[in-house]
Scaffold this motif. Structure first.
Motif, PDB file in Angstrom:
ATOM      1  N   ALA A  22       0.823  -1.204   0.000  1.00 42.50           N
ATOM      2  CA  ALA A  22       0.000   0.000   0.000  1.00 42.50           C
ATOM      3  C   ALA A  22       0.862   1.261   0.000  1.00 42.50           C
ATOM      4  N   LYS A  23       2.008   1.218   0.684  1.00 41.26           N
ATOM      5  CA  LYS A  23       2.898   2.378   0.700  1.00 41.26           C
ATOM      6  C   LYS A  23       3.408   2.696  -0.701  1.00 41.26           C
ATOM      7  N   GLU A  24       3.825   1.675  -1.433  1.00 37.50           N
ATOM      8  CA  GLU A  24       4.327   1.903  -2.781  1.00 37.50           C
ATOM      9  C   GLU A  24       3.225   2.425  -3.695  1.00 37.50           C
ATOM     10  N   ASP A  25       2.029   1.897  -3.536  1.00 34.02           N
ATOM     11  CA  ASP A  25       0.911   2.351  -4.367  1.00 34.02           C
ATOM     12  C   ASP A  25       0.560   3.806  -4.056  1.00 34.02           C
ATOM     13  N   LEU A  26       0.540   4.151  -2.779  1.00 34.39           N
ATOM     14  CA  LEU A  26       0.240   5.522  -2.381  1.00 34.39           C
ATOM     15  C   LEU A  26       1.336   6.479  -2.848  1.00 34.39           C
ATOM     16  N   LEU A  27       2.594   6.067  -2.732  1.00 39.05           N
ATOM     17  CA  LEU A  27       3.706   6.908  -3.187  1.00 39.05           C
ATOM     18  C   LEU A  27       3.625   7.153  -4.684  1.00 39.05           C
ATOM     19  N   TRP A  83      28.598   3.539 -23.241  1.00 41.80           N
ATOM     20  CA  TRP A  83      28.749   4.942 -23.629  1.00 41.80           C
ATOM     21  C   TRP A  83      28.774   5.889 -22.424  1.00 41.80           C
ATOM     22  N   ASN A  84      29.068   5.327 -21.273  1.00 45.83           N
ATOM     23  CA  ASN A  84      29.316   6.118 -20.065  1.00 45.83           C
ATOM     24  C   ASN A  84      28.195   7.142 -19.785  1.00 45.83           C
ATOM     25  N   VAL A  85      26.974   6.667 -19.845  1.00 44.28           N
ATOM     26  CA  VAL A  85      25.844   7.536 -19.524  1.00 44.28           C
ATOM     27  C   VAL A  85      25.760   7.673 -18.001  1.00 44.28           C
ATOM     28  N   PRO A  86      25.878   8.881 -17.469  1.00 47.95           N
ATOM     29  CA  PRO A  86      25.884   9.039 -16.010  1.00 47.95           C
ATOM     30  C   PRO A  86      24.489   8.862 -15.412  1.00 47.95           C
ATOM     31  N   TYR A  87      24.445   8.252 -14.261  1.00 47.22           N
ATOM     32  CA  TYR A  87      23.195   8.145 -13.511  1.00 47.22           C
ATOM     33  C   TYR A  87      23.527   8.059 -12.029  1.00 47.22           C
ATOM     34  N   VAL A  88      22.530   8.240 -11.208  1.00 46.45           N
ATOM     35  CA  VAL A  88      22.734   8.298  -9.751  1.00 46.45           C
ATOM     36  C   VAL A  88      21.902   7.212  -9.098  1.00 46.45           C
ATOM     37  N   PHE A  89      22.527   6.407  -8.263  1.00 48.08           N
ATOM     38  CA  PHE A  89      21.762   5.404  -7.519  1.00 48.08           C
ATOM     39  C   PHE A  89      21.085   6.082  -6.335  1.00 48.08           C
ATOM     40  N   ILE A  90      19.766   5.972  -6.303  1.00 51.07           N
ATOM     41  CA  ILE A  90      18.986   6.570  -5.229  1.00 51.07           C
ATOM     42  C   ILE A  90      18.096   5.489  -4.623  1.00 51.07           C
ATOM     43  N   PRO A  91      18.214   5.206  -3.337  1.00 54.31           N
ATOM     44  CA  PRO A  91      17.390   4.145  -2.724  1.00 54.31           C
ATOM     45  C   PRO A  91      15.918   4.501  -2.732  1.00 54.31           C
ATOM     46  N   SER A  92      15.095   3.463  -2.668  1.00 52.82           N
ATOM     47  CA  SER A  92      13.647   3.637  -2.640  1.00 52.82           C
ATOM     48  C   SER A  92      13.065   2.830  -1.494  1.00 52.82           C
ATOM     49  N   LEU A  93      11.745   2.796  -1.411  1.00 49.99           N
ATOM     50  CA  LEU A  93      11.090   2.020  -0.352  1.00 49.99           C
ATOM     51  C   LEU A  93      11.384   0.535  -0.477  1.00 49.99           C
ATOM     52  N   GLU A  94      11.687   0.065  -1.702  1.00 50.89           N
ATOM     53  CA  GLU A  94      11.934  -1.359  -1.934  1.00 50.89           C
ATOM     54  C   GLU A  94      13.372  -1.773  -1.686  1.00 50.89           C
ATOM     55  N   THR A  95      14.272  -0.815  -1.545  1.00 54.76           N
ATOM     56  CA  THR A  95      15.694  -1.121  -1.435  1.00 54.76           C
ATOM     57  C   THR A  95      15.979  -2.014  -0.220  1.00 54.76           C
TER      58      THR A  95
END
Length: 489
Positions: free
Chosen positions: A227-232, A312-324
């Protein structure tokens, strides 16, 4: 999956040659650099051409985004949305083949408050995201999730625009754009010196502590991670749509890939969202009216995106979530993801099979229903798939929820604003929600911390429903007669 013997005949019995000794299946000349799936090996050049073509083809064949339109890219910092951002950035380049002609902007929603992150941690994440966005040169907006508490009730009302656009059709829109723009048009990216005025100044220090506590209290009232993930997801989408409207964007571009959509399709069935599958997984989502959400990454698997970002070295950022770092059985969404990903390892056609099955749900009648249906779910804004609960003035509480007797007073079990407790305002949330959203509310011990814009819109809808019920005998039917006249006849 049922055709595994036909699709992988010979590949399962004989050892597969190393990609280092195989030739590219497309150009037949260069040594293959990667294997997308059994029987499909590509070199670096052909893989990039394949990746870029798939993105342009998805936008080109649907013709939803017109030249000159403002498009808001929802970037979470993950690999899929950052790959989408990279494709848009390259597509707007001066030397790009079949150059994209819309005007992009970027939005990132900081959800650190739900993870218990400190102000310093959130600022560090925002700094990483900000530096990533500045490299693109696009206008960008970094918005804390707490801002959802300040949204107006109008965000829950689909806005249907009149079809009097001079462009009329996509071809006419292209001609109009080419005539109004010089042949060597200026890059639609803004000057870097203007980014400070276009970037939202909101950060954790400027967000009131009370807002953060209110949002944390809301999610602490939700009993299950499902329910938390659905509400988020619901609150995040409301904030994205509101930002797009406020900043003047007409399209919202999401980074959901094929693997994510396959998981979402099965999870939504388990959550009781079968009636909304076509809208949730389609390329175009028109439920918001004036803001159309599109998914240009829906043909890419998570493996394709990871390989492209790595090579191709596309930058991205690891960001934790409720599922992490949660267990597989912690939520329906997490369990479905684990099931699909593990099955994909042994049967590489799993994701594509589920995805293609979802594509068959795309029917014209679904779009018409979404646009014309007058009754929408208060949360997900899809057509209601449940019968409306009628208001009964003679019951103990007009909100329809049972009451307990505590200390000689009545207390509404729904913990909502009740007409018999709060000055005559009627609040029956369940009658305004689809089946799945009803289950989310039932998993909440209290709805008193829901954002005010949701409660206000619920009050307005209930008042309209009650007034309509009171004057129903005076309303005309389709044949021009009132219900009372038809009854007498």
């Amino acid at each position: 999956m049922c055709q595994v013997d036909e699709e992988y005949n010979g590949l399962l019995e004989s050892p597969v040659a190393s990609s280092a000794t195989k030739k590219c299946n497309k150009c037949k000349e260069t040594t293959a650099a990667l294997v997308l799936k059994p029987g499909e090996s590509l070199c670096r050049g052909c893989f990039k051409e394949h990746f870029v073509h798939k993105f342009r083809a998805m936008l080109g064949k649907n013709r939803i985004i017109f030249p000159g339109e403002k498009v808001l890219l929802a970037v979470s910092g993950g690999s899929s949305s950052c790959a989408m951002l990279n494709q848009v950035q390259e597509g707007l380049g001066q030397n790009a083949h079949k150059k994209l002609r819309f005007k992009p902007g970027i939005v990132y929603i900081d959800e650190g408050c739900l993870l218990g992150q400190s102000t310093e941690k959130r600022q560090k994440t925002m700094a990483q995201i900000n530096s990533l966005f500045k490299m693109t040169g696009f206008p960008h907006h970094i918005i804390p999730l707490e801002m959802v508490l300040n949204l107006p009730p109008s965000v829950l009302e689909p806005v249907h625009l009149a079809t009097d656009d001079p462009a009329g059709s996509y071809k006419e829109a292209v001609d109009h754009f080419m005539q109004s723009s010089p042949v060597h048009s200026v890059d639609p990216r803004v000057d870097r010196s203007e980014l400070s005025a276009l970037t939202d100044a909101t950060n954790p220090q400027l967000i009131a502590e009370a807002q953060t506590q209110t949002l944390q209290e809301l999610f602490s009232r939700v009993k299950t991670l499902t329910a938390k993930e659905d509400l988020l997801h619901t609150l995040r989408r409301h904030l994205l749509v509101s930002t797009a409207r406020t900043e003047g964007y007409s399209k919202l571009m999401l980074g959901e890939n094929c693997t994510r959509l396959a998981v979402k399709l099965l999870a939504n069935i388990a959550l009781g969202r079968g009636a909304q599958l076509a809208v949730d997984t389609a390329f175009c989502d028109p439920r918001y009216g004036d803001i159309v959400a599109v998914k240009p990454m829906r043909d890419y698997t998570a493996k394709e995106i990871s390989l492209y970002n790595y090579m191709w070295n596309v930058p991205y950022v690891f960001i934790p979530s409720l599922e992490t770092k949660t267990a597989d059985k912690s939520s329906i969404q997490r369990l479905t993801e684990s099931f699909v990903v593990k099955l994909q390892v042994d049967f590489p056609s799993t994701v594509s099979t589920i995805y293609r099955t979802g594509e068959k749900l795309q029917t014209a009648s679904v779009t018409e229903d979404i646009e014309r249906a007058p009754l929408k779910c208060l949360f997900c804004m899809c057509t209601l798939d449940t019968a409306l609960a009628s208001l009964r003035p003679d019951t103990q509480t007009k909100c329809g929820a049972p009451c307990d007797q505590q200390d000689g007073e009545e207390h509404c079990q729904a913990q909502a604003v009740c007409c018999s407790h709060k000055g005559g305002d009627s609040m029956n949330l369940e009658s305004l929600l689809c089946y799945s959203c009803q289950q989310t509310v039932k998993d909440m011990t209290s709805v008193e911390f829901l954002p005010q814009y949701i409660m206000s819109e619920a009050q307005r809808r209930n008042r309209r429903s009650q007034i309509r019920h009171e004057i129903s005998e005076f309303l005309l039917t389709e044949d021009g007669d009132s219900p009372s006249i038809k009854a007498d006849s």
